[in-house]
Design a protein around this motif. Structure first.
Motif, short mmCIF file in Angstrom:
data_model
loop_
_atom_site.label_atom_id
_atom_site.label_comp_id
_atom_site.label_asym_id
_atom_site.label_seq_id
_atom_site.Cartn_x
_atom_site.Cartn_y
_atom_site.Cartn_z
N PHE A 35 0.81 -1.21 0.00
CA PHE A 35 0.00 0.00 0.00
C PHE A 35 0.85 1.27 0.00
O PHE A 35 1.88 1.34 0.67
N ASP A 36 0.37 2.26 -0.75
CA ASP A 36 0.84 3.64 -0.61
C ASP A 36 -0.23 4.38 0.19
O ASP A 36 -1.41 4.37 -0.19
N VAL A 37 0.17 5.01 1.27
CA VAL A 37 -0.80 5.58 2.21
C VAL A 37 -0.80 7.10 2.12
O VAL A 37 0.27 7.74 2.16
N GLN A 38 -1.98 7.67 2.00
CA GLN A 38 -2.17 9.12 2.04
C GLN A 38 -3.13 9.43 3.18
O GLN A 38 -4.23 8.87 3.24
N VAL A 39 -2.71 10.26 4.12
CA VAL A 39 -3.55 10.60 5.26
C VAL A 39 -4.33 11.88 4.95
O VAL A 39 -3.75 12.89 4.54
N ILE A 40 -5.65 11.79 5.12
CA ILE A 40 -6.53 12.95 4.94
C ILE A 40 -7.12 13.30 6.30
O ILE A 40 -7.75 12.45 6.95
N GLY A 41 -6.91 14.52 6.76
CA GLY A 41 -7.43 14.95 8.05
C GLY A 41 -8.57 15.93 7.88
O GLY A 41 -8.49 16.85 7.05
N ILE A 42 -9.65 15.73 8.65
CA ILE A 42 -10.79 16.64 8.65
C ILE A 42 -10.77 17.42 9.96
O ILE A 42 -10.76 16.82 11.04
N ASP A 43 -10.74 18.76 9.86
CA ASP A 43 -10.67 19.54 11.10
C ASP A 43 -12.06 19.68 11.71
O ASP A 43 -13.06 19.17 11.19
N ARG A 44 -12.13 20.35 12.85
CA ARG A 44 -13.38 20.41 13.60
C ARG A 44 -14.46 21.23 12.88
O ARG A 44 -15.65 21.12 13.21
N SER A 45 -14.07 22.05 11.91
CA SER A 45 -15.06 22.80 11.15
C SER A 45 -15.57 22.01 9.95
O SER A 45 -16.52 22.43 9.30
N GLY A 46 -14.91 20.86 9.65
CA GLY A 46 -15.32 20.04 8.52
C GLY A 46 -14.46 20.19 7.29
O GLY A 46 -14.73 19.55 6.26
N SER A 47 -13.42 21.04 7.33
CA SER A 47 -12.53 21.20 6.18
C SER A 47 -11.57 20.02 6.07
O SER A 47 -11.12 19.49 7.08
N TRP A 48 -11.24 19.62 4.83
CA TRP A 48 -10.39 18.47 4.56
C TRP A 48 -8.97 18.96 4.23
O TRP A 48 -8.79 19.92 3.48
N TRP A 49 -7.97 18.24 4.77
CA TRP A 49 -6.56 18.60 4.61
C TRP A 49 -5.74 17.36 4.29
O TRP A 49 -6.08 16.25 4.73
N MET A 50 -4.64 17.55 3.59
CA MET A 50 -3.77 16.44 3.23
C MET A 50 -2.32 16.85 3.46
O MET A 50 -1.95 18.00 3.23
N GLY A 51 -1.50 15.91 3.90
CA GLY A 51 -0.09 16.20 4.10
C GLY A 51 0.56 15.19 5.01
O GLY A 51 -0.13 14.49 5.77
N PRO A 52 1.89 15.10 5.00
CA PRO A 52 2.59 14.09 5.81
C PRO A 52 2.46 14.32 7.31
O PRO A 52 2.58 13.38 8.09
N ASP A 53 2.18 15.56 7.74
CA ASP A 53 2.10 15.86 9.17
C ASP A 53 0.70 16.31 9.58
O ASP A 53 0.53 16.96 10.61
N ILE A 55 -1.87 14.79 10.83
CA ILE A 55 -2.35 14.32 12.13
C ILE A 55 -1.72 15.14 13.26
O ILE A 55 -2.41 15.61 14.18
N GLU A 56 -0.40 15.30 13.19
CA GLU A 56 0.30 16.06 14.23
C GLU A 56 -0.20 17.51 14.29
O GLU A 56 -0.36 18.09 15.37
N HIS A 57 -0.46 18.11 13.11
CA HIS A 57 -0.92 19.49 13.08
C HIS A 57 -2.33 19.62 13.67
O HIS A 57 -2.64 20.59 14.38
N LEU A 58 -3.19 18.64 13.37
CA LEU A 58 -4.53 18.66 13.95
C LEU A 58 -4.47 18.45 15.47
O LEU A 58 -5.23 19.07 16.22
N GLN A 59 -3.57 17.59 15.91
CA GLN A 59 -3.45 17.34 17.35
C GLN A 59 -2.97 18.57 18.10
O GLN A 59 -3.39 18.83 19.23
N SER A 60 -2.09 19.33 17.47
CA SER A 60 -1.53 20.51 18.13
C SER A 60 -2.32 21.77 17.86
O SER A 60 -2.07 22.81 18.49
N GLY A 61 -3.28 21.71 16.93
CA GLY A 61 -4.05 22.89 16.56
C GLY A 61 -3.27 23.86 15.71
O GLY A 61 -3.61 25.05 15.63
N ARG A 62 -2.21 23.37 15.04
CA ARG A 62 -1.34 24.22 14.23
C ARG A 62 -1.89 24.34 12.81
O ARG A 62 -1.72 23.47 11.98
#
Length: 365
Positions: A35-53, A55-62
């Protein structure tokens, strides 16, 4: 060629943080040779984000959490698109792996989005996800399937807020104390309280009303908490049962994700007859909601009477390092990485099966 997997996490839910931890574990454990893995993060407002970090950015609120992306549900050109100044750029994905616990992810909503787009995805479909999320509907289906449950009542938030006295009277006469008050559509024990008297009952309703318009009140017993993992589509297998010995009065949010003092006993210390019965009931519960892919089925084993009660089914169980679902399969004989591969394969197989369905009326024969 490697399959391109989109692990989707975060979301607009009280289980946002748990989702991020689960997704981080899954992304790290997926077989890199397949598998090639791409992480997609959805923030608390419902916006979708992609990138290697992301998860860490969502956890820190950055913020910004990564690159902005969107999901198109057009079957002719579905999936993830990177939002750029020049327009939308497609991000090729073969299978979507939602790791969205709770509302807006585990309740059939994102599954409906995937179905509209006609893309393969992991886990239960729209119906099973919605029924498994709504504890009131879930319990009605279990009752229809003649699966044993503790006595319970369903209360609407509007009933509680406009005329609470009849609600209190019904709870006290029908169920007695202690009781557990739960939001119908929430997981990870968010919003759940134990009440041993009227004052605690009022506090429990107040807490549960913060999370949902529909509440479930269950008669309290002195149980052993037993869980079984299930895996499959039409053909379903069940893991060995495991027992949770919570560090708190019951297995609440802190005991699951914050405190590290709860014990997991795998396999649970049960005789062969009860072990077989639990595994059979877990499969029956999974089929009662028309489940597919994976679920964890939770039971209450009454210490006084030895009776077994079906508590609930979780169609998207936690996948953190201390989560029961993968630990049960590990003891049963399926490693974490292999389990994830099987779950993905089941999602692909279910999607292929669905493609056999006609989308227009055909002549007979």
């Amino acid at each position: 060629m490697k399959q391109r997997i989109a692990v989707i996490c975060g979301g607009r839910s009280g289980e946002h943080e748990v989702s991020l931890v689960s997704a981080k574990s899954i992304a790290a454990a997926l077989d890199s040779s397949r598998f090639d893995v791409q992480v997609i993060g959805i923030d608390r407002s419902g916006s979708w984000w992609m990138g290697p970090d992301v998860i860490e950015h969502l956890q820190s609120g950055r913020s910004p959490y990564g690159e902005r992306v969107c999901f198109l549900a057009d079957p002719a050109q579905p999936g993830i698109f990177l939002i750029t100044h020049a327009g939308l750029r497609p991000v090729p994905i073969d299978v979507f792996f939602p790791v969205l616990h709770g509302p807006n992810g585990e309740d059939g909503t994102i599954q409906g989005l995937f179905e509209t787009a006609n893309v393969p995805y992991v886990g239960c479909g729209v119906l099973a996800s919605a029924c498994g999320m709504d504890k009131a509907v879930m319990k009605a289906l279990f009752a229809q399937a003649d699966l044993p449950q503790v006595p319970y009542s369903v209360v609407l938030r509007s009933q509680w807020e406009t005329n609470r006295e009849p609600v209190i009277e019904e709870v006290e006469t029908k169920l007695g104390y202690p009781v557990f008050v739960k939001p119908a559509n929430m997981g990870s024990s968010v919003g759940i309280s134990k009440a041993s008297d009227r004052e605690e009952l009022i506090d429990a309703f107040t807490e549960a009303c913060r999370y949902d318009r529909k509440l479930v009140v269950e008669k309290g017993i002195d149980p052993r908490e037993i869980e079984v993992s299930v895996l499959g589509n039409d053909e379903v297998t069940a893991s060995v049962p495991g027992e949770i010995v919570p560090c708190n009065d019951f297995y609440d949010y802190d005991a699951k994700y914050i405190d590290d003092n709860s014990r997991l006993v795998i396999p649970a210390e049960l005789d062969e007859a009860n072990t077989d019965r639990l595994r059979k009931m877990a499969v029956q519960a999974f089929k009662a909601i028309d489940g597919s892919g994976l679920s964890r089925v939770d039971f209450l084993f009454d210490k006084q009477t030895g009776e077994i009660y079906l508590n609930e089914i979780n169609t998207l169980p936690g996948f953190t390092s201390i989560s029961m679902y993968p630990k049960l399969w590990a003891v049963t004989g399926i490693s974490y990485s292999e389990l994830l591969s099987r779950i993905i394969d089941l999602g692909v197989a279910r999607h292929a099966e669905k493609q056999r369905n006609a989308t227009e009326r055909l002549p007979k024969g």
